[in-house]
Design an enzyme around this catalytic site. Structure first.
Site: not given
Ligand code: GLC
Ligand code: MG
Length: 587
Positions: A231, A304
């Protein structure tokens, strides 16, 4: 903008009307993840087993057969760990335990066991950038307990020379609107939080933190998971402070007037630092070491990042080091969010990935996730089959967000019902721009009470309005449906050597028509044609490939297509209705 990306854009603009060819990079010996169909589960909204209106692990276990039936290879679960749920699980208070609302470690083990029986892989969400402020680590750090003093990014701030008052160390902004610094009375210092106040950033310049987070990976690998979706990587590291311990301010970006919005300032010092890439390489080593020691299948890292290509592509690794298996490709989301849906914008999104990806790596295609408006709402309902076809005909892997297979649309959620922190940190006039609740409404299993999501009387978020017509039960019994089209696509990908190993050619034939062709010696060629426009068109595919003169057999058509499966069509005059999408073969 970087000179390099300007040049790339220029080249793309010049090249845009010629066909693009990509040779297949995968050899005969592909690993499981290179041809996988991933499926993202948002556990809170997938299936509730105990009637509290909140999805849970036993709910997921009870629906693993559904995933098996879809033909997917691996499911990624958004966070299931102990959390006060300020950011619905992305604020973790115990990385080694399960959120009680979702179940227990025993339930998790039962889920893994059932998944193994069905030959499904489970991938967990790894949230390295921050913990919850309720984490024991943070509590100890506040008290400066030994070993935890520098677990987070603490700073005295600075004293304003005119007012004499203490102020945050920099002007940095969090993602969820407002300052990225919060004063802590007890410790008498500010802490950094790139997300909500309740999500303090871990300090990756502290080797103890680095080691602790590797423990997290090993712990869940030992529980039998097949990898991690990592993440929020861009903000993992911030720039080093100067000799006096001061951080630099960001400058005004000019992209918005709204001073609370993260985009108001640049993110030069708080995102995309080189140390972040190296950390991912270290995690890859953790995974590979685990496999070397314990055997079994490879486990994967999906990353991500919404960063520009020059940064994102480095995650794949370099000549000497392996990195993430799959840094997410969000171009089909981001390019079209800015420019709308059209053949040339789809081509731009594809080019941006394939022309920047290092040789020998596996591409991937993503239409949506729990942070973005649902694909059917964003692209238009009429394009959902065409887009599902696109991501499954293109080379590499694709990731489905729960509901994309049935064409689920966004829910409508009032300001009063808003629970997402990003929405809640705004105001009733602008919250719709920020809130992510609409794409998180409960999964639609049936047209009955609460869409079959729960036996209880409430759901944690309201249902989307269209659940009586868009749901699994109905789409399984209808003669044609988004779900049936999705299943045919997955089945085709699993059986077709051409889709797994073939070369790829794609082209914008006109403003509205986009074509992708996959070919492999001694195997059937597969052609996808999509009309993104709202008027009917006649297409001459020999324009795209002069060898394409023999008739083509229709394998799969979009939901409103009146063409018959198994019928042959003349590629020199193929008629396409508005929004029609067809998968054809030379067989
Ligand atoms: C990422 C997740 C999101 C979350 C953020 C903080 O972007 O996909 O849903 O709010 O990280 O962890
Ligand atoms: Mg429940």
């Amino acid at each position: 903008m970087e000179l390099l990306s300007l040049l790339t854009l220029l080249l793309l603009a010049i090249a845009s009307n010629e066909a693009c060819q990509v040779q297949s990079s995968s050899s005969e010996t592909t690993d499981w993840w290179q041809t996988a169909q991933f499926y993202q589960i948002y556990p809170r909204s997938f299936k509730d087993s105990d009637g509290d209106g909140i999805g849970d692990l036993n709910g997921i276990t009870s629906k693993l057969e559904y995933l098996k039936d879809l033909g997917v290879t691996a499911a990624w679960l958004s966070p299931i760990f102990k959390s006060p749920m300020v950011d619905f699980g992305y604020d973790i208070s115990d990385f080694f335990d399960i959120q009680p609302e979702y179940g227990t470690l025993k339930d998790f083990r039962a889920l893994i066991k059932r998944a193994k029986e069905l030959d499904l892989k489970i991938v967990l969400d790894f949230v390295p950038n921050h913990s919850s402020n309720e984490s024991e680590w943070f509590q100890k750090s506040v008290k400066r307990e030994k070993g935890y003093e520098d677990y987070y990014v603490w700073h005295d701030g600075k004293v304003n020379s005119t007012t004499g008052k203490r102020e945050p160390p920099t002007n940095w902004l969090q993602y969820f609107r407002g300052s990225a610094w919060e004063w802590n009375d007890q410790r008498q210092q500010y802490y950094l939080h790139q997300f909500a106040v309740q999500q303090p950033d871990l300090n990756y310049r502290n080797p103890l933190v680095v080691e602790q987070m590797k423990r997290v990976l090993r712990y869940w690998l030992n529980e039998g998971v097949s990898g991690f979706r990592c993440d929020a990587l861009p903000p993992l590291f911030e720039v080093l402070p100067d000799g006096d311990g001061q951080f630099p301010d960001e400058v005004v970006s000019g992209s918005t007037e709204d001073e609370e919005d993260r985009d108001y300032l640049t993110t030069t010092y708080i995102e995309n630092q080189p140390e972040t890439i190296d950390m991912v390489y270290q995690w890859r080593t953790v995974l590979d070491d685990h496999k070397r020691i314990y055997g079994g299948n490879s486990s994967v890292l999906l990353i991500e990042t919404y960063s520009p290509a020059w940064f994102t592509m480095q995650f794949y690794g370099n000549r000497s080091t392996e990195g993430a298996h799959l840094p997410f490709n969000f171009n089909l989301i981001t390019v079209m969010e800015q420019k709308g849906i059209s053949a040339s914008n789809v081509q731009e999104a594809i080019d941006l990935w394939l022309k920047n990806m290092p040789a020998g790596r596996t591409p991937n295609w993503v239409l949506g996730n729990h942070d973005k408006r649902r694909a059917a709402s964003r692209y238009g309902k009429e394009h959902i089959d065409g887009m599902n076809m696109l991501v499954m005909i293109l080379p590499g892997v694709s990731v489905t967000y729960q509901g994309e297979e049935i064409g689920m649309t966004d829910g409508e959620i009032s300001w009063e019902d808003t629970v997402d922190p990003w929405g809640c940190n705004s105001n009733p006039d602008i919250y719709e721009q920020y809130t992510r609740d609409p794409e998180r409404t409960p999964f639609q299993w049936t047209g009955g009470t609460n869409a079959g999501f729960t036996n209880g009387s409430t759901t944690w978020l309201p249902l989307a309005a269209d659940y009586e017509t868009i749901n699994v039960e109905k789409e399984l019994s209808d003669g044609v449906s988004h779900l049936k089209i999705y299943k045919q696509l997955v089945a085709l990908r699993r059986s077709s050597k051409t889709l797994q190993n073939g070369s790829t050619k794609y082209q914008t034939l006109s403003e509205d028509i986009f074509v992708v062709q996959r070919s492999l010696t001694k195997s059937a060629t597969i052609v996808l044609v999509i009309n993104f426009g709202s008027v009917a068109k006649i297409v001459d595919l020999s324009q795209f490939d002069k060898n394409r003169t023999e008739s083509l057999l229709l394998l799969i058509g979009s939901i409103d297509s009146t063409k018959k499966k198994g019928t042959r069509y003349d590629p020199k005059s193929l008629s396409l209705d508005p929004s029609e999408a067809l998968v054809l073969t030379s067989e």
